[in-house]
Scaffold this motif. Structure first.
Motif, mmCIF file in Angstrom:
data_model
loop_
_atom_site.group_PDB
_atom_site.id
_atom_site.type_symbol
_atom_site.label_atom_id
_atom_site.label_comp_id
_atom_site.label_asym_id
_atom_site.label_seq_id
_atom_site.Cartn_x
_atom_site.Cartn_y
_atom_site.Cartn_z
ATOM 1 N N ALA A 168 -5.825 0.325 -0.871
ATOM 2 C CA ALA A 168 -5.215 -0.204 -2.087
ATOM 3 C C ALA A 168 -3.954 0.585 -2.445
ATOM 4 O O ALA A 168 -2.945 0.027 -2.899
ATOM 5 N N LEU A 169 -4.003 1.895 -2.229
ATOM 6 C CA LEU A 169 -2.854 2.741 -2.509
ATOM 7 C C LEU A 169 -1.672 2.323 -1.630
ATOM 8 O O LEU A 169 -0.526 2.215 -2.112
ATOM 9 N N TYR A 170 -1.957 2.061 -0.376
ATOM 10 C CA TYR A 170 -0.887 1.600 0.522
ATOM 11 C C TYR A 170 -0.384 0.222 0.099
ATOM 12 O O TYR A 170 0.825 -0.045 0.112
ATOM 13 N N ALA A 171 -1.312 -0.666 -0.296
ATOM 14 C CA ALA A 171 -0.907 -2.005 -0.735
ATOM 15 C C ALA A 171 0.006 -1.926 -1.954
ATOM 16 O O ALA A 171 0.963 -2.710 -2.084
ATOM 17 N N ALA A 172 -0.271 -0.972 -2.852
ATOM 18 C CA ALA A 172 0.548 -0.837 -4.065
ATOM 19 C C ALA A 172 1.933 -0.298 -3.745
ATOM 20 O O ALA A 172 2.933 -0.729 -4.332
ATOM 21 N N ILE A 173 1.995 0.627 -2.781
ATOM 22 C CA ILE A 173 3.280 1.272 -2.501
ATOM 23 C C ILE A 173 4.170 0.449 -1.592
ATOM 24 O O ILE A 173 5.395 0.561 -1.630
ATOM 25 N N LYS A 174 3.583 -0.414 -0.760
ATOM 26 C CA LYS A 174 4.405 -1.148 0.202
ATOM 27 C C LYS A 174 5.187 -2.294 -0.448
ATOM 28 O O LYS A 174 5.969 -2.967 0.217
ATOM 29 N N VAL A 175 4.974 -2.494 -1.759
ATOM 30 C CA VAL A 175 5.802 -3.455 -2.488
ATOM 31 C C VAL A 175 7.268 -3.052 -2.373
ATOM 32 O O VAL A 175 8.168 -3.887 -2.285
ATOM 33 N N ASP A 176 7.482 -1.729 -2.361
ATOM 34 C CA ASP A 176 8.830 -1.194 -2.124
ATOM 35 C C ASP A 176 9.036 -1.168 -0.609
ATOM 36 O O ASP A 176 8.366 -0.432 0.116
ATOM 37 N N ASN A 177 9.964 -1.957 -0.113
ATOM 38 C CA ASN A 177 10.152 -2.086 1.325
ATOM 39 C C ASN A 177 10.838 -0.889 1.968
ATOM 40 O O ASN A 177 10.969 -0.834 3.194
ATOM 41 N N ASN A 178 11.276 0.074 1.189
ATOM 42 C CA ASN A 178 11.957 1.243 1.718
ATOM 43 C C ASN A 178 10.922 2.287 2.147
ATOM 44 O O ASN A 178 10.226 2.872 1.321
ATOM 45 N N LEU A 179 10.824 2.527 3.462
ATOM 46 C CA LEU A 179 9.811 3.451 3.981
ATOM 47 C C LEU A 179 10.010 4.871 3.469
ATOM 48 O O LEU A 179 9.035 5.578 3.179
ATOM 49 N N ASP A 180 11.233 5.296 3.361
ATOM 50 C CA ASP A 180 11.495 6.661 2.880
ATOM 51 C C ASP A 180 10.966 6.844 1.467
ATOM 52 O O ASP A 180 10.352 7.876 1.144
ATOM 53 N N ARG A 181 11.209 5.856 0.607
ATOM 54 C CA ARG A 181 10.714 5.962 -0.779
ATOM 55 C C ARG A 181 9.184 5.902 -0.805
ATOM 56 O O ARG A 181 8.547 6.578 -1.616
ATOM 57 N N GLN A 182 8.595 5.086 0.086
ATOM 58 C CA GLN A 182 7.135 5.029 0.166
ATOM 59 C C GLN A 182 6.565 6.404 0.515
ATOM 60 O O GLN A 182 5.601 6.875 -0.114
ATOM 61 N N ARG A 183 7.168 7.049 1.524
ATOM 62 C CA ARG A 183 6.684 8.372 1.942
ATOM 63 C C ARG A 183 6.847 9.388 0.822
ATOM 64 O O ARG A 183 5.928 10.173 0.527
ATOM 65 N N ASP A 184 8.014 9.373 0.172
ATOM 66 C CA ASP A 184 8.266 10.345 -0.899
ATOM 67 C C ASP A 184 7.277 10.168 -2.045
ATOM 68 O O ASP A 184 6.791 11.156 -2.616
ATOM 69 N N ARG A 185 7.003 8.924 -2.383
ATOM 70 C CA ARG A 185 6.077 8.682 -3.501
ATOM 71 C C ARG A 185 4.672 9.171 -3.159
ATOM 72 O O ARG A 185 4.012 9.816 -3.981
ATOM 73 N N LEU A 186 4.221 8.898 -1.947
ATOM 74 C CA LEU A 186 2.886 9.346 -1.536
ATOM 75 C C LEU A 186 2.807 10.867 -1.478
ATOM 76 O O LEU A 186 1.823 11.471 -1.925
ATOM 77 N N LEU A 187 3.848 11.491 -0.951
ATOM 78 C CA LEU A 187 3.856 12.956 -0.876
ATOM 79 C C LEU A 187 3.881 13.555 -2.272
ATOM 80 O O LEU A 187 3.254 14.604 -2.534
ATOM 81 N N GLY A 188 4.572 12.889 -3.200
ATOM 82 C CA GLY A 188 4.589 13.351 -4.584
ATOM 83 C C GLY A 188 3.217 13.260 -5.222
ATOM 84 O O GLY A 188 2.786 14.169 -5.937
ATOM 85 N N VAL A 201 -5.180 -6.815 -5.489
ATOM 86 C CA VAL A 201 -4.813 -7.037 -6.905
ATOM 87 C C VAL A 201 -3.986 -5.902 -7.497
ATOM 88 O O VAL A 201 -3.426 -6.061 -8.590
ATOM 89 N N VAL A 202 -3.898 -4.757 -6.801
ATOM 90 C CA VAL A 202 -3.192 -3.623 -7.411
ATOM 91 C C VAL A 202 -1.688 -3.855 -7.438
ATOM 92 O O VAL A 202 -1.130 -4.617 -6.646
ATOM 93 N N ARG A 203 -1.041 -3.162 -8.383
ATOM 94 C CA ARG A 203 0.416 -3.187 -8.530
ATOM 95 C C ARG A 203 0.951 -1.771 -8.347
ATOM 96 O O ARG A 203 0.190 -0.809 -8.333
ATOM 97 N N GLU A 204 2.240 -1.642 -8.241
ATOM 98 C CA GLU A 204 2.847 -0.314 -8.086
ATOM 99 C C GLU A 204 2.505 0.574 -9.274
ATOM 100 O O GLU A 204 2.334 1.786 -9.136
ATOM 101 N N ALA A 205 2.337 -0.048 -10.441
ATOM 102 C CA ALA A 205 2.008 0.720 -11.643
ATOM 103 C C ALA A 205 0.608 1.322 -11.589
ATOM 104 O O ALA A 205 0.277 2.216 -12.384
#
Length: 863
Positions: free
Chosen positions: A444-464, A416-420
């Protein structure tokens, strides 16, 4: 074969043939039927034994026609042959055939009477009724059963007295003569003939007089016939039946309305449901649940508040099938009021069927107001519906509820989670201590971030998100899902932590890592597996990553073999053997067959199945050695399926060419087949036999000092500079050989006694001077370096495939082409070409060098 046995075999085969003919052509075709039937009839007169006659009569029933009646009728009085004769006349079913059976009745004994009466009844031959009726009341129950059945099939009103009396005598229940069944069969056949009035009268009487539980089946049958024959007149009696104490009779009453679901009947049933006993209410609800009637829906909503749990459950189920979203709130209310496992389960199923996106809001709003059991069901529904607009409701339940409700909420988060919601999830992580809850939020954190299909952006967001967090290990799992390689050093360092929880998170991250770059790290973990990093999880993760990697099949095979060194359980070995089979490599097959004599029966069976599959796919793999090993394993197999297939498999191997194929140059036990190196081919050719023998003895002494067999591999111990040679000379050939280098070691493979396919080792395959292995390093005129660097790291196994035809050499290293049909120069005398034959030599110096799995196949030369 005896004459008697031959006859029966012939007749049986004839019967199968005739069945085929009759399926292929019209049964009444004069061209195919009459001549064959006539032949069979004539053969009856020539046979003396009754068993033979019976066999012919049995087959004649497929072909006999009117012309066979006279011949067959002669056997109607024979107790041993009457039954097949009657069957023939049954099939013919003509006036002459039926009259023949009727004529045979007066002189028939009991056995023949039974067969004749059954035959006449099956053909419904009404002219036989007086003669059959005269037999009624027989003391023989089998004959009486046949008589009553025949009368019920002929179905004339004249049979009423006899059949009714017999049914009354049996109490309308079971007896040996099946009298009650015959009576009801008679009534049903009369109804089908249009005798509705008589049937209505009789069955109407029966539903009033049948009272006992033993008579319920008869009463149910009577009510059904009564409703069919009397139609509207039967309705009051049917409604009366709905109040009966016997559930079976109530069910039969409802079925009477099956073909007349008029609005009037539905209205009356809805009235009845208000006053009926709970069991009847349930039956009526289920009966009407597919009726599209607004009155029914209103009634269902009322029944949702009933006191009886079974009624509420039935009403919920029916409301779910109504497809009306107005039922959602009342169903949730009923679930909370009754709150039993059965009602909650039924309610959940109903809500899921009604759960369009327009009513998901109703589910979400009901969560805080519901009892725990219903909360769980609603949270699961929100998860299944992926109701992301209502993630706050799930978060709230995860924070504030306890027990199974809390666990369900955390489990639901990933759906149910969203990127927000990412910041909320990150903040939530640091507040948790329960491992299952931490894992749920990480997922859930991974489910929220994988909405963005760009792996690089996913990694950057998690590292941030991780930057401002003290417990960085909490982000290892989601980082593993996105394959953040920059975090691998930190995760590996965490494996050494004193905190077991941190070690567990680091290990879990590597096990779940998304990427093949983690394979070496998993091998390192496997070497030092601890209770909080279980070997089974590590090994299976590693094996599956190898399988899914983009490595070529040669590299996969090397890695699977390395993984197999850690396998402690038969299940692990079996999985690895199956994956090795998928590589399709000959060297893989040779690895698999080593397990044909494993201590585990399951491993042996898997090895056999995989090896067989590989040979089926590549028949050229079925050389003499492989065939011998597999044939032995097949004969020793205990698996029932393998035993069943044994002969077929052995025949398959016999069909393969008797090709000697590849030969192993290592026996895994000692240095048999090898000798020490004596100077060079030209120098040896100039020695006399005694000198050569003396030098060979000294060379062998050095060989035994510097080389040994260890765990099946040929090992150079690093004590000097020496070469070991094959005793046999080779011309053209294919060669598989695995090798492994240690730091500060060198090696090479001499072909036909000449240097060499160079083994540089990974130490010299790095940096600006990287050369790599597999080149013909002693060439001057022709290329002497490999096309690509394909070496594996030091202390890891590598595989050469070498093919030498004439003067040219082709080399593959770890599945990559490194030397492509390059002429090999004669190092010892560059004025002459390479020798046509020579020994295979393995060279080594410096530190430890290992060779294993040396397979060579000679290629015949064409003149």
């Amino acid at each position: 074969m005896t004459a008697k046995r031959f006859f029966y075999t012939f007749v049986a085969c004839l019967g199968f043939f005739l069945c085929f003919v009759l399926k292929a052509q019209d049964r009444d075709s004069l061209e195919t039927r009459i001549p064959t039937a006539a032949d069979l009839c004539r053969s009856l007169d020539t046979l003396s034994q009754k068993e033979q006659k019976r066999a012919v009569l049995t087959q004649l029933q497929y072909l006999a026609g009117e012309e066979s009646v006279e011949t067959v009728s002669a056997y109607l009085s024979d107790p041993e042959l009457c039954d097949p004769a009657v069957r023939i006349l049954n099939r013919i079913n003509s006036e002459a055939a039926n009259q023949a059976m009727l004529n045979a009745l007066p002189n028939a004994d009991t056995t023949c009477l039974i067969a004749l009466v059954q035959g006449l009844g099956q053909n419904r031959y009404s002219k036989a009724l007086p003669a059959i009726s005269a037999l009624a009341g027989s003391a023989n129950p089998i004959l009486q059963k046949a008589v009553l059945f025949a009368m019920s099939e002929i179905a004339l009103p004249d049979s009423e007295k006899i059949l009714e009396s017999a049914a009354v005598k049996a109490g309308y229940g079971y007896d040996r003569t099946n009298a009650a069944d015959a009576y009801f069969n008679w009534l049903e056949n009369l109804y089908n003939k249009g005798e509705q009035r008589l049937v209505g009268k009789k069955t109407g009487y029966l539903v009033k007089i049948l009272k006992t539980p033993q008579q319920t089946p008869a009463k149910c049958f009577a009510l059904r016939l009564f409703s069919l024959a009397s139609e509207e007149k039967a309705v009051p009696e049917i409604f009366k039946a709905l109040d009966d104490k016997d559930e079976r009779y109530r069910g039969a009453a409802l079925l009477c309305f099956e073909n007349s679901r008029s609005p009037k009947i539905t209205k009356e049933l809805l009235k009845k449901v208000k006053t009926a006993v709970p069991e009847m209410k349930v039956q009526i609800i289920h009966f009407l649940e597919h009726t599209n009637d607004s009155a029914l829906f209103s009634a269902l909503l009322e029944l949702l508040t009933a006191k009886d749990e079974s009624v509420v459950e039935a009403a919920i189920e029916a409301a779910g099938k109504s497809e009306k979203t107005q039922a959602v709130a009342p169903i949730i209310k009923a679930m909370n009021q009754v709150n039993t496992p059965a009602v909650v389960k039924t309610g959940k199923a109903a809500l899921l069927s009604l759960g369009s996106q327009t009513v998901v809001k109703t589910f979400a709003e009901a969560v805080p107001k519901s009892v725990p059991e219903v909360k769980i069901a609603l949270l699961e529904i929100l998860a299944e519906k992926r109701a992301s607009p209502f993630s706050a409701v799930v978060f709230e339940s995860a924070r504030n509820d306890t027990g199974l409700v809390r666990k369900t909420a955390y489990t639901a988060l990933k759906n149910v989670v969203r990127e927000a919601d990412m910041d909320t999830l990150a903040a939530c992580l640091e507040l948790l201590s329960d491992t299952s809850e931490i894992n749920a939020v990480q997922d859930a954190l991974y489910a929220a971030i994988k909405v963005d299909n760009n792996l690089d952006r996913q990694r950057d967001r998690l590292l941030g998100l991780m930057d401002g967090v003290e417990r960085k290990e909490l982000f290892f799992r989601p980082l593993a899902f996105v394959g953040a390689q920059s975090m691998l050093p930190a995760i590996c360092d965490s494996l050494k932590s004193n905190d077991p929880a941190i070690r567990k998170m680091a290990a879990d991250a590597l096990i779940n890592w998304n990427g093949q770059e983690v394979i070496p790290l998993l091998f390192a973990m496997a070497k030092s597996a601890t209770p909080d990093t279980t070997l089974d999880e590590i090994l299976m993760s590693c094996v599956n990553k190898i399988k899914d990697s983009d490595f070529n099949n040669v590299q996969k095979l090397l890695l699977f073999r390395k993984a197999n060194e850690f396998a402690m359980k038969s299940k692990q070995r079996r999985v690895i053997l199956e994956y090795i089979g998928e590589t399709g490599l000959y060297t893989g097959l040779m690895t698999v067959v080593k397990y044909l004599d494993d201590l585990s029966q399951e491993v042996r069976q898997t090895a056999l199945n995989v090896a067989l599959s590989m040979v089926f796919d590549r028949n050229e793999y079925g050389d003499k050695k492989i065939k011998t090993l597999l044939e032995k394993a097949i004969r020793a197999a205990t698996d029932p399926e393998m035993k069943f297939r044994q002969n077929t498999l052995l025949e398959f191997f016999d069909s393969l060419p008797d090709d000697h194929g590849f030969v192993s140059l290592l026996n895994g036990k000692d240095l048999s087949g090898w000798k020490g190196a004596v100077e060079n081919p030209i120098a040896r050719s100039r020695m006399n036999p005694s000198m050569l023998a003396e030098k060979q003895k000294k060379a062998n002494d050095i060989m035994y000092h510097e080389w040994k067999i260890e765990n099946g591999s040929l090992v150079y111990t690093g004590l000097g500079t020496h070469t070991i040679c094959s005793e046999k000379l080779y011309g053209d050939f294919e060669l598989y050989i695995d090798w492994k280098m240690t730091p500060r070691s060198e090696a090479g493979i001499y072909l036909r006694g000449s240097p060499q396919v160079k083994i540089q080792g990974a130490a010299s395959a790095t940096g600006e001077t990287a050369v790599g292995s597999g080149g013909l390093s002693n060439n001057k005129q022709y290329p002497n370096v490999p096309l690509v660097v394909a070496d594996n790291p030091l202390n890891e196994w590598n595989t050469f495939y070498i093919r030498m035809i004439g003067e040219t050499v082709t080399v593959y290293l770890n599945g990559q082409l490194v030397t492509d049909q390059v002429v090999m120069e004669n190092y010892w005398d560059r004025k002459q070409p390479i020798f046509p034959f020579g020994q295979l030599e393995l060279h080594a110096r410096g530190n430890r060098v290992e060779y294993r799995d040396i397979y060579i196949k000679e290629i015949p030369r064409t003149e």
